[in-house]
Design a protein around this motif. Structure first.
Motif, PDB file in Angstrom:
ATOM      1  N   VAL A 373       2.692  60.496 -24.549  1.00 23.25           N
ATOM      2  CA  VAL A 373       2.650  59.063 -24.835  1.00 23.25           C
ATOM      3  C   VAL A 373       2.972  58.212 -23.603  1.00 23.25           C
ATOM      4  CG1 VAL A 373       3.545  57.254 -26.400  1.00 23.25           C
ATOM      5  CG2 VAL A 373       3.353  59.578 -27.208  1.00 23.25           C
ATOM      6  N   GLY A 374       3.199  58.822 -22.439  1.00 23.39           N
ATOM      7  CA  GLY A 374       3.640  58.065 -21.262  1.00 23.39           C
ATOM      8  C   GLY A 374       2.707  56.935 -20.881  1.00 23.39           C
ATOM      9  N   MET A 375       3.089  55.702 -21.229  1.00 25.67           N
ATOM     10  CA  MET A 375       2.204  54.556 -21.024  1.00 25.67           C
ATOM     11  C   MET A 375       1.955  54.265 -19.538  1.00 25.67           C
ATOM     12  SD  MET A 375       1.120  53.660 -23.889  1.00 25.67           S
ATOM     13  CE  MET A 375       0.261  52.210 -23.291  1.00 25.67           C
ATOM     14  N   SER A 376       2.944  54.540 -18.682  1.00 29.52           N
ATOM     15  CA  SER A 376       2.743  54.311 -17.244  1.00 29.52           C
ATOM     16  C   SER A 376       1.623  55.195 -16.708  1.00 29.52           C
ATOM     17  CB  SER A 376       4.035  54.591 -16.479  1.00 29.52           C
ATOM     18  OG  SER A 376       5.012  53.608 -16.750  1.00 29.52           O
ATOM     19  N   LEU A 377       1.543  56.421 -17.211  1.00 30.88           N
ATOM     20  CA  LEU A 377       0.489  57.334 -16.777  1.00 30.88           C
ATOM     21  C   LEU A 377      -0.888  56.786 -17.145  1.00 30.88           C
ATOM     22  CD1 LEU A 377       2.107  60.695 -17.974  1.00 30.88           C
ATOM     23  CD2 LEU A 377       2.123  59.765 -15.659  1.00 30.88           C
ATOM     24  N   TYR A 378      -1.023  56.325 -18.392  1.00 32.01           N
ATOM     25  CA  TYR A 378      -2.314  55.803 -18.843  1.00 32.01           C
ATOM     26  C   TYR A 378      -2.687  54.526 -18.084  1.00 32.01           C
ATOM     27  CZ  TYR A 378      -2.206  59.106 -22.732  1.00 32.01           C
ATOM     28  OH  TYR A 378      -2.167  60.249 -23.485  1.00 32.01           O
ATOM     29  N   MET A 379      -1.683  53.665 -17.863  1.00 29.37           N
ATOM     30  CA  MET A 379      -1.981  52.409 -17.185  1.00 29.37           C
ATOM     31  C   MET A 379      -2.413  52.643 -15.741  1.00 29.37           C
ATOM     32  SD  MET A 379       0.140  48.868 -17.257  1.00 29.37           S
ATOM     33  CE  MET A 379      -0.648  47.357 -16.700  1.00 29.37           C
ATOM     34  N   MET A 380      -1.761  53.584 -15.056  1.00 32.90           N
ATOM     35  CA  MET A 380      -2.155  53.895 -13.688  1.00 32.90           C
ATOM     36  C   MET A 380      -3.542  54.515 -13.659  1.00 32.90           C
ATOM     37  SD  MET A 380      -1.774  53.874 -10.499  1.00 32.90           S
ATOM     38  CE  MET A 380      -0.135  53.177 -10.374  1.00 32.90           C
ATOM     39  N   ALA A 381      -3.823  55.412 -14.612  1.00 34.40           N
ATOM     40  CA  ALA A 381      -5.148  56.033 -14.663  1.00 34.40           C
ATOM     41  C   ALA A 381      -6.238  54.975 -14.834  1.00 34.40           C
ATOM     42  CB  ALA A 381      -5.205  57.052 -15.798  1.00 34.40           C
ATOM     43  N   ILE A 382      -5.966  53.966 -15.666  1.00 30.85           N
ATOM     44  CA  ILE A 382      -6.941  52.889 -15.886  1.00 30.85           C
ATOM     45  C   ILE A 382      -7.027  51.984 -14.662  1.00 30.85           C
ATOM     46  CG2 ILE A 382      -7.404  50.820 -17.262  1.00 30.85           C
ATOM     47  CD1 ILE A 382      -6.060  52.307 -19.626  1.00 30.85           C
ATOM     48  N   THR A 383      -5.870  51.658 -14.069  1.00 31.59           N
ATOM     49  CA  THR A 383      -5.829  50.711 -12.956  1.00 31.59           C
ATOM     50  C   THR A 383      -6.607  51.214 -11.749  1.00 31.59           C
ATOM     51  OG1 THR A 383      -3.669  49.874 -13.670  1.00 31.59           O
ATOM     52  CG2 THR A 383      -4.310  49.437 -11.392  1.00 31.59           C
TER      53      THR A 383
END
Length: 425
Positions: A373-383
């Motif tokens: 669920v690590g939101m920072s991981l998903y946000m960086m992947a998208i960014t």
């Protein structure tokens, strides 16, 4: 009742329900199944967000959005480059220091990644760093934001645990500096072993003076915030309002880049972010009420004190619980559920409330870096348009300094309690 609640909650998470929906709907199921008054759903939800400390949350979000809209982050980035860029691994050090500076304006890890992440990764790639290393460091350094004031998670913890929000905000200063120091120490070791590049920036006194002058109004934001809290002229809510007014002032009168369009966009982003947070707060309040009706906090507190009355042992147990919870629960939801359960027992055992809050928030910020669920991981992947698995591999080595800082904060209560106690004597 608790078994019904937890089974419904787990099932909703498994089928992909948003965390706020899972919390609220599982609470409703438990209330209906066990014939509790359904009106409590609305009553508890409304009462939970009718809180003066929580008023600071949307205003701090608004202040961060306004400061980002001014474009001052680019000047601050160039300023920090001139200070440390020429050392080996300099751009990596710039990444950490810029996150520390921006932490005094945003108070949230995801805001840090959203405002700075793309720029930091691009600049590090230009200097010869791998994208994996740059992305991993960027999301690791973003954990500083929720520790250093103004910290939105610490304000949420203060409301949930009913402790002083001012003391908690001040308690985050030393741990945030410690976390930044641990990351920079790790970078220095890696820079020597892997021969990381030096920055190609060419510092000059006129250029440095110009950047310092341009960045100064924005850099004074955390000074204004912390100074106001210490002076006693205003609390966290008033400080948040003053910060918004100051951001508008410097955006319009000093930088002259805060247009009406940017102001409206910042307001829209603030409404969306605040709605998401308060939806979780309201749903978690009902969830916690069901647990309280089944006497879970009292039973958990008695169990903890039965295991040990040593605050260090209890904090180590809390670390284990939170590290697992952070893998699956959104951080604010975890704070709202866990804080009321464990905080009274830990305080009774002798742990300072400031230490409990910082340990809990730091654990959950590390949870933002852990799948699934690590939101920072998903946000960086998208960014940065990077495969999720590559982001996970990039951040993995940085758990060493993160866990080192967490261990030190757990072992030494003075790192969190000394500064607020000294300043507020």
């Amino acid at each position: 009742m608790t078994i019904t609640l937890l089974l419904a909650f787990a099932l909703l998470l498994v089928i992909g329900a948003p965390i706020a929906v899972a919390l609220g709907l599982s609470s409703a199921i438990a209330i209906v199944v066990h014939d509790l008054p359904a009106t409590v759903l609305l009553q508890r939800a409304v009462a939970s967000i009718d809180s003066s400390p929580l008023l600071a949350v949307p205003m701090f979000i608004m202040a961060a959005a306004l400061l980002s809209a001014t474009g001052v982050t680019t000047y601050m980035f160039d300023l920090v480059r001139m200070i440390v860029g020429r050392v080996r691994g300099g751009m990596a050090h710039v990444n950490v220091l810029l996150s520390l500076v921006f932490a005094g304006m945003s108070g949230a890890a995801l805001a840090d990644i959203g405002a700075l992440g793309g720029m930091q990764v691009r600049e590090m790639e230009k200097q010869g760093y791998t994208r994996r290393f740059a992305a991993g460091l960027t999301i690791a350094s973003a954990t500083i934001g929720p520790i250093f004031p103004p910290s939105i998670p610490l304000i949420i913890f203060a409301a949930a645990a009913e402790v002083s929000p001012v003391k908690l905000l001040l308690a985050g200063i030393v741990p945030a500096l410690l976390l930044a120091g641990a990351l920079m120490a790790y970078i220095a070791i890696v820079a020597r072993s892997q021969n990381l590049p030096r920055d190609d920036v060419r510092p000059s006194l006129p250029a440095f003076a110009r950047l310092a002058l341009i960045s100064l109004p924005a850099l004074l934001t955390p000074v204004l915030l912390i100074g106001g809290l210490l002076s006693g002229y205003f609390g966290p809510t008033e400080a948040a309002g003053i910060t918004v007014a100051y951001a508008v002032l410097i955006g319009v009168a000093v930088y002259r880049t805060l247009t009406l369009r940017a102001l409206l966009d910042s307001a829209r982003d603030t409404v969306l972010a605040t709605a998401n947070i308060l939806f979780v707060v309201a749903a978690a309040a009902v969830f916690a009420w069901v647990l309280t009706m089944d006497q879970v906090p009292m039973k958990a507190g008695a169990w903890l004190l039965g295991v040990s009355d040593n605050p260090l042992v209890l904090l180590l147990i809390l670390n284990g619980v939170l590290l697992v919870a952070g893998m699956f629960l959104e951080s604010i939801a975890a704070i709202l559920i866990i804080a009321p359960i464990v905080t009274p027992a830990l305080i009774q055992a002798g742990a300072p409330a400031e230490q409990i809050g910082v340990v809990m928030v730091l654990n959950l910020m590390i949870g933002l870096l852990t799948p699934p669920v690590g939101m920072s991981l998903y946000m960086m992947a998208i960014t940065v348009r990077m495969p999720f698995a590559e982001v996970v591999r990039g951040v993995a080595p940085f758990f060493i300094p993160l866990f080192t800082a967490l261990l030190l904060v757990t072992l030494f209560p003075g790192l969190t309690a000394w500064l607020p106690n000294y300043l507020m004597r």
